[in-house]
Design an enzyme around this catalytic site. Structure first.
Site, short mmCIF file in Angstrom:
data_model
loop_
_atom_site.label_atom_id
_atom_site.label_comp_id
_atom_site.label_asym_id
_atom_site.label_seq_id
_atom_site.Cartn_x
_atom_site.Cartn_y
_atom_site.Cartn_z
CE LYS A 1 -1.50 -4.62 3.60
NZ LYS A 1 -1.70 -5.83 2.70
CE1 TYR B 1 -3.68 -2.29 5.30
CE2 TYR B 1 -3.22 0.35 4.75
CZ TYR B 1 -3.72 -1.33 4.30
OH TYR B 1 -3.93 -1.37 3.49
CB SER C 1 -0.87 -0.11 1.15
OG SER C 1 -1.58 1.14 1.48
N1 LIG Z 1 -8.88 -0.99 -0.95
C1 LIG Z 1 -7.61 -0.29 -1.32
O1 LIG Z 1 -8.09 1.43 -1.24
C2 LIG Z 1 -6.23 -0.51 -0.49
C3 LIG Z 1 -5.45 0.28 -0.89
C4 LIG Z 1 -3.97 -0.66 -0.89
C5 LIG Z 1 -3.68 -1.61 -0.40
N2 LIG Z 1 -4.76 -2.53 0.10
C6 LIG Z 1 -4.91 -3.92 0.37
O2 LIG Z 1 -5.18 -4.98 -0.44
C7 LIG Z 1 -5.84 -6.55 -0.19
C8 LIG Z 1 -6.96 -5.71 -0.55
O3 LIG Z 1 -8.05 -5.09 0.13
P1 LIG Z 1 -9.81 -4.37 -0.35
O4 LIG Z 1 -9.63 -3.36 -0.70
O5 LIG Z 1 -9.67 -5.96 -0.89
O6 LIG Z 1 -9.95 -5.30 0.92
P2 LIG Z 1 -11.12 -6.38 1.90
O7 LIG Z 1 -11.34 -6.41 2.95
O8 LIG Z 1 -12.53 -6.54 0.61
O9 LIG Z 1 -10.24 -7.49 1.24
C9 LIG Z 1 -9.45 -8.30 2.27
C10 LIG Z 1 -9.84 -10.02 2.49
O10 LIG Z 1 -9.08 -11.45 2.88
C11 LIG Z 1 -10.14 -11.38 3.80
N3 LIG Z 1 -9.10 -12.02 5.38
C12 LIG Z 1 -8.70 -10.95 6.03
N4 LIG Z 1 -7.92 -11.25 6.87
C13 LIG Z 1 -7.95 -13.14 6.60
C14 LIG Z 1 -6.72 -13.93 7.23
N5 LIG Z 1 -6.70 -13.51 7.79
N6 LIG Z 1 -6.64 -15.05 6.94
C15 LIG Z 1 -8.00 -15.19 5.44
N7 LIG Z 1 -8.93 -14.25 5.35
C16 LIG Z 1 -8.50 -13.21 5.20
C17 LIG Z 1 -11.09 -10.83 4.32
O11 LIG Z 1 -12.04 -12.13 4.55
C18 LIG Z 1 -11.39 -10.09 3.15
O12 LIG Z 1 -11.95 -10.82 2.29
C19 LIG Z 1 -5.53 -5.29 1.18
O13 LIG Z 1 -3.79 -6.21 1.91
C20 LIG Z 1 -4.87 -3.94 1.60
O14 LIG Z 1 -4.23 -4.02 2.41
C21 LIG Z 1 -6.60 -2.46 -0.80
#
Ligand SMILES: NC(=O)c1ccc[n+]([C@@H]2O[C@H](COP(=O)([O-])OP(=O)(O)OC[C@H]3O[C@@H](n4cnc5c(N)ncnc54)[C@H](O)[C@@H]3O)[C@@H](O)[C@H]2O)c1
Length: 327
Positions: A145, A141, A117
């Site tokens: 990362k 957070y 991120s």
């Molecule tokens: N959405 C954004 O703007 C953004 C920006 C930068 C980075 N990210 C990163 O992208 C990734 C996905 O984000 P997202 O927006 O799809 O979030 P999200 O919460 O929709 O997806 C994360 C998924 O991981 C699952 N999960 C969480 N912890 C778990 C574990 N220990 N074991 C198994 N499953 C688990 C959750 O149930 C969920 O379905 C994350 O790593 C997040 O940090 C997201």
């Protein structure tokens, strides 16, 4: 041979699955459904419901499927929550990653893409942020990362597994209403939620040293983010990319909060004006990705517009996607 997508029932993970399938890759997904939704996973893709901290389940998964590459998105992503529960965030985002990596090494997984991120940069001194800018994350957070990047790179260097970390900037939009972001903390969902309720969207701070006084960010369509994962997966498979790198995933263009709000008002046709609230602590005036390295290394570039992001997110709101407030 297949790709394991962790967090495949999540917002970005489900888009990554779609892009991998479109690229003719075999996919299996794992997700503990803590914030994900099983209906996001397309029919025909096996979804294993398990938490990655459960080493036995992870091992079984690798025994039952011939996984050659992993895209690891599963994580907790709520910045506010991470400030209140740092230990939980390190357990879910770093300890679970360690378990996964141990099992990847045991199963001889060749390629690993890590979901990082822009939060690893913290509050950078420059507007355009390239990958060599010092990482100084300001929240647990962001720290998880950065720790994740170190762990992935270290395991890759020690074992020969090829790895990449993708640092996404501000992800928005969706490929379809069913895959939309339901987390009500990012700007686009927040603004559209307000407009849907007939309320005035809020702008936090209009006195920054930016062209219109509001914060500037790099918004990228989730389908572009997903395509970057396919490009990363293919580059790792071919072995023609330097392993262990972190790459920015953004558009390279800055858009102000006021521009997002004005476009959302125009697209939704709502007759309201935004209200300006005081600045929020910790918001940098302007953060935009330098995207040259991703372009060169992945032969990938974002192609979708801000309008695409807002239109698709608005369609999801109109289809009744419920949004979840931060805890
Ligand atoms: N959405 C954004 O703007 C953004 C920006 C930068 C980075 N990210 C990163 O992208 C990734 C996905 O984000 P997202 O927006 O799809 O979030 P999200 O919460 O929709 O997806 C994360 C998924 O991981 C699952 N999960 C969480 N912890 C778990 C574990 N220990 N074991 C198994 N499953 C688990 C959750 O149930 C969920 O379905 C994350 O790593 C997040 O940090 C997201």
């Amino acid at each position: 041979m297949s790709w394991l997508v962790t967090g495949g029932a999540g917002y970005i993970g489900a888009h990554v699955i779609n892009s991998l399938i479109t690229a003719d890759e075999e996919v299996v997904a794992v997700d503990d459904l803590s914030t994900g939704n099983a209906t996001r996973v397309p029919p025909g893709v096996r979804l294993v419901a398990a938490n990655l901290l459960d080493q036995g389940s992870v091992r079984r998964l690798f025994t039952e499927h011939h996984v050659t590459g992993v895209v690891h998105l599963a994580a907790k992503k709520r910045v506010d929550e991470s400030l209140r529960q740092p230990s939980r965030y390190f357990r879910e985002n770093v300890e679970a990653l360690r378990v996964l990596l141990d099992e990847c090494v045991a199963a001889d997984v060749q390629s690993f893409v890590f979901s990082s991120s822009a939060a690893v940069y913290g509050e950078p001194d420059t507007t355009t942020v390239d990958e060599d800018v010092a990482c100084r994350p300001t929240t647990p957070y962001g720290q998880t990362k950065l720790a994740g990047e170190w762990l992935v790179r270290g395991v890759g260097a020690a074992t020969g597994m090829r790895t990449l970390a993708l640092r996404y900037f501000n992800v928005a939009g969706s490929a379809s209403a069913a895959l939309a972001d339901t987390y009500l903390a990012n700007l686009v969902p927040l603004v559209l939620d307000a407009l849907q309720r007939g309320q005035a969207p809020k702008i936090f701070g209009a006195d920054y040293a930016t062209p219109d006084g509001t914060c500037v960010r790099d918004y990228i369509h989730v389908a572009d983010v997903a395509d970057a994962h396919v490009a990363a997966a293919r580059a790792l498979e071919r072995g023609d990319i330097t392993s262990g790198q972190a790459l920015n995933i953004g558009t390279g263009s800055g858009v102000s909060v006021r521009e997002v709000v004005d476009l959302a008002i125009a697209i939704t046709g709502r007759d309201v004006q935004p209200v300006v609230e005081p600045r929020r602590p910790g918001d940098s005036p302007a953060v935009v990705a330098a995207v040259e390295r991703a372009r060169q290394e992945l032969h990938w570039t974002a192609v979708r517009s801000l309008s695409d992001m807002i239109v698709s997110a608005w369609q999801a709101v109109q289809h009744g996607m419920r949004v979840a407030s931060p805890l």
